[in-house]
Scaffold this active site. Structure first.
Site, mmCIF file in Angstrom:
data_model
loop_
_atom_site.group_PDB
_atom_site.id
_atom_site.type_symbol
_atom_site.label_atom_id
_atom_site.label_comp_id
_atom_site.label_asym_id
_atom_site.label_seq_id
_atom_site.Cartn_x
_atom_site.Cartn_y
_atom_site.Cartn_z
ATOM 1 N N SER A 129 -0.396 -7.977 -12.810
ATOM 2 C CA SER A 129 -0.018 -7.064 -11.733
ATOM 3 C C SER A 129 0.571 -7.823 -10.556
ATOM 4 O O SER A 129 0.001 -8.814 -10.087
ATOM 5 C CB SER A 129 -1.238 -6.259 -11.265
ATOM 6 O OG SER A 129 -0.909 -5.488 -10.125
ATOM 7 N N TYR A 157 7.374 -6.313 -8.400
ATOM 8 C CA TYR A 157 7.780 -5.373 -7.360
ATOM 9 C C TYR A 157 8.850 -6.086 -6.543
ATOM 10 O O TYR A 157 8.619 -7.187 -6.047
ATOM 11 C CB TYR A 157 6.599 -5.016 -6.452
ATOM 12 C CG TYR A 157 5.753 -3.869 -6.922
ATOM 13 C CD1 TYR A 157 5.380 -2.869 -6.032
ATOM 14 C CD2 TYR A 157 5.294 -3.784 -8.233
ATOM 15 C CE1 TYR A 157 4.584 -1.812 -6.435
ATOM 16 C CE2 TYR A 157 4.506 -2.736 -8.646
ATOM 17 C CZ TYR A 157 4.159 -1.748 -7.747
ATOM 18 O OH TYR A 157 3.380 -0.712 -8.155
ATOM 19 N N ARG A 192 -0.573 10.470 -2.100
ATOM 20 C CA ARG A 192 -1.795 10.374 -2.886
ATOM 21 C C ARG A 192 -2.986 10.880 -2.069
ATOM 22 O O ARG A 192 -3.626 10.123 -1.329
ATOM 23 C CB ARG A 192 -2.024 8.929 -3.325
ATOM 24 C CG ARG A 192 -0.867 8.366 -4.154
ATOM 25 C CD ARG A 192 -1.064 6.911 -4.488
ATOM 26 N NE ARG A 192 0.087 6.365 -5.211
ATOM 27 C CZ ARG A 192 0.225 5.084 -5.541
ATOM 28 N NH1 ARG A 192 -0.722 4.212 -5.210
ATOM 29 N NH2 ARG A 192 1.290 4.671 -6.195
ATOM 30 N N LYS A 299 10.499 -0.775 -15.833
ATOM 31 C CA LYS A 299 9.329 0.097 -15.898
ATOM 32 C C LYS A 299 9.504 1.274 -14.944
ATOM 33 O O LYS A 299 9.707 1.086 -13.743
ATOM 34 C CB LYS A 299 8.062 -0.686 -15.535
ATOM 35 C CG LYS A 299 6.772 0.108 -15.605
ATOM 36 C CD LYS A 299 5.593 -0.799 -15.280
ATOM 37 C CE LYS A 299 4.258 -0.083 -15.445
ATOM 38 N NZ LYS A 299 4.072 0.996 -14.449
ATOM 39 N N HIS A 323 4.184 6.290 -13.750
ATOM 40 C CA HIS A 323 3.210 5.566 -12.929
ATOM 41 C C HIS A 323 1.824 6.226 -12.991
ATOM 42 O O HIS A 323 1.113 6.301 -11.995
ATOM 43 C CB HIS A 323 3.681 5.484 -11.477
ATOM 44 C CG HIS A 323 3.285 4.215 -10.775
ATOM 45 N ND1 HIS A 323 4.078 3.092 -10.762
ATOM 46 C CD2 HIS A 323 2.177 3.879 -10.071
ATOM 47 C CE1 HIS A 323 3.479 2.138 -10.063
ATOM 48 N NE2 HIS A 323 2.318 2.603 -9.650
ATOM 49 N N ARG A 326 1.058 8.972 -10.457
ATOM 50 C CA ARG A 326 0.656 8.585 -9.107
ATOM 51 C C ARG A 326 1.794 8.579 -8.090
ATOM 52 O O ARG A 326 1.566 8.294 -6.923
ATOM 53 C CB ARG A 326 0.030 7.187 -9.149
ATOM 54 C CG ARG A 326 -1.299 7.166 -9.858
ATOM 55 C CD ARG A 326 -1.724 5.762 -10.288
ATOM 56 N NE ARG A 326 -1.666 4.765 -9.233
ATOM 57 C CZ ARG A 326 -2.548 4.672 -8.246
ATOM 58 N NH1 ARG A 326 -3.533 5.551 -8.172
ATOM 59 N NH2 ARG A 326 -2.447 3.726 -7.337
ATOM 60 N N ASP A 354 3.920 4.252 -21.007
ATOM 61 C CA ASP A 354 2.572 4.332 -20.461
ATOM 62 C C ASP A 354 2.399 5.668 -19.753
ATOM 63 O O ASP A 354 3.293 6.513 -19.792
ATOM 64 C CB ASP A 354 2.247 3.139 -19.551
ATOM 65 C CG ASP A 354 2.929 3.193 -18.180
ATOM 66 O OD1 ASP A 354 3.449 4.250 -17.769
ATOM 67 O OD2 ASP A 354 2.946 2.155 -17.494
ATOM 68 N N GLY A 377 -3.661 1.770 -19.311
ATOM 69 C CA GLY A 377 -4.037 1.496 -17.933
ATOM 70 C C GLY A 377 -5.464 1.891 -17.587
ATOM 71 O O GLY A 377 -6.374 1.074 -17.609
ATOM 72 N N ARG A 378 -5.674 3.157 -17.275
ATOM 73 C CA ARG A 378 -6.988 3.576 -16.790
ATOM 74 C C ARG A 378 -8.134 3.245 -17.748
ATOM 75 O O ARG A 378 -9.211 2.846 -17.284
ATOM 76 C CB ARG A 378 -6.974 5.074 -16.460
ATOM 77 C CG ARG A 378 -6.168 5.391 -15.193
ATOM 78 C CD ARG A 378 -6.275 6.868 -14.811
ATOM 79 N NE ARG A 378 -5.575 7.164 -13.577
ATOM 80 C CZ ARG A 378 -4.337 7.659 -13.492
ATOM 81 N NH1 ARG A 378 -3.655 7.886 -14.626
ATOM 82 N NH2 ARG A 378 -3.773 7.906 -12.336
#
Length: 426
Positions: A129, A157, A192, A299, A323, A326, A354, A377-378
């Protein structure tokens, strides 16, 4: 993974059950999620489990997968099954990767180290990440201690300062990354509510900025900003003092010095100002090829026209992603977008996906819809919250085991040959 991996995983759990031992990581997603929520702090749960707006995109991810039904075939010899795939020159034991999740320390301290360890144990790639809670070099060293050369990628990023971009890419290369995955959909944070209702932004507390605070180029930028800064008297409050302690703890250096020195707070402010570039364009993606010889993966692609453009500019892969629901509330689901993107690129680049893929059956459907691999992911974050590295490992191992069993029970023997003929739209 070894042949009959699913049965081996089942038998391991059932043998333990003979002695009254049950899995520390639940084998179904609903229970895994419930237990992780009970374990995590309110801030951690809001950040990792929360979605944009009213959560419609998260719901859409699930609903889209449920609209596809697996149609098993009978009387086929499925005793010899293959889960292996090839991805950018690496042979992977299963078509599964550990997704990057920022600020993982909200779930478990030393999160990225633990996740890297878990991925290395399974032989599956971990996408480091960009918003990690450990420098990529430390995660790479941990993975190599488990299995030398264990596969890993780096999520980028794109900062407003290209010095930092170049430095991060160079570090990723030196850390043994097999690909650079550029996140396109977070040029600004989505709305969010779960985080907003708590007033909680982990990065403002220096949580999830370790790739920056371990980078010499970033500290050059901080020093330049401090030189030109105008001193302002900060507001003093209990919350501000707690935040200062968090910053002092999470930024490298002596905590006592960090409490009074200007650099740690300036580092957080600098990060918040430069971490992403709203002006990011296709031209920037083209310039990335001059920075690295590694495969470039985009991505966050959801539209088939963007997928075709990605092929035209010469990228090597796409991760179809919203994402995890999100960023944009009411976005197209990842499964629906996958169908369009896979059709658009016609096999000219690798396609991963994803967002909302939580089980082995979900992975099976994604592969049949056109994905070459699926990023998880989660689930691994929830496993991490429950049991550290072992929990992250087991959460993904369970998904791979179910994928293996679903493959065989559906009359199929090779994940590489799955297509839409094994599904029916319902």
């Amino acid at each position: 993974m070894a042949e009959n991996y699913g049965r081996a995983r089942q038998n391991e759990i059932y043998r333990a059950g003979v002695h009254g031992r049950t899995p520390s990581v639940p084998t179904d997603f609903a229970t895994l999620e419930k237990r992780a929520k009970a374990k995590m702090s309110a801030r951690g749960w809001a950040y990792i489990a929360g979605g944009a707006g009213e959560g419609r995109t998260m719901a859409a991810n699930r609903a889209a997968l449920d609209r596809w039904a697996i149609v098993p075939r009978m009387l086929r010899d499925t005793s010899d099954r293959n889960l292996e795939i090839e991805l950018f020159g690496q042979t992977l034991p299963a078509p599964v990767l550990f997704s990057p999740v920022g600020a993982g320390a909200l779930a478990h301290d030393r999160a990225d180290i633990h996740i890297g360890h878990a991925a290395a144990e399974l032989g599956l790639p971990y996408i480091f990440s960009n918003q990690g809670c450990a420098p990529m070099e430390d995660v790479a060293a941990e993975m190599d201690s488990v299995s030398r050369g264990a596969p890993r990628w780096f999520q980028l990023y794109w900062s407003t300062d290209d010095r930092l971009v170049r430095s991060l890419v160079s570090r990723a290369e030196q850390s043994g990354a097999a690909a650079i995955a550029v996140t396109l959909d977070t040029t600004m944070l989505g709305w969010r509510p779960q985080d907003l209702n708590l007033g909680s932004l982990p990065f403002a507390r220096a949580e999830g900025i370790d790739q920056y605070t371990s980078d010499p180029s970033f500290w050059e930028i901080v020093a330049e900003r401090l030189k030109d800064a105008v001193s302002e008297k900060p507001e003093v409050s209990i919350g501000a003092i707690k935040t200062l302690f968090s910053i002092a703890k999470n930024v490298p250096g002596d905590i006592r010095r960090n409490l009074t020195a200007p650099e740690p707070r300036a580092a957080v402010e600098t990060f918040l100002d430069i971490y992403s570039r709203p002006t990011l364009s296709w031209t920037d993606i083209v310039t990335l090829r001059d920075m690295t010889s590694l495969p470039i993966v985009l991505k966050g692609v959801l539209h088939p026209d963007d997928a075709r453009k990605a092929v035209d500019v010469g990228v090597d892969g796409i991760i179809v992603s919203n994402h995890g629901g999100r960023q944009v509330d009411g976005s197209i689901s990842s499964a629906d977008a996958l169908v369009d993107v896979a059709d658009a690129v016609e096999g000219r680049v690798k396609v991963l996906v994803d967002s909302g893929f939580y089980t082995g059956a979900d992975v099976f459907k994604a592969l049949a819809l056109g994905a070459d691999a699926v990023c998880i992911g989660r689930p691994h974050m929830y496993g991490l919250a429950l049991a550290g590295a072992a929990g992250a490992r087991d959460a993904v191992a369970n998904i791979v085991a179910e994928l293996d069993l679903t493959l065989g029970l559906s009359g199929q023997t090779d994940v590489r040959t799955l297509d839409r003929s094994v599904l029916k739209k319902v």
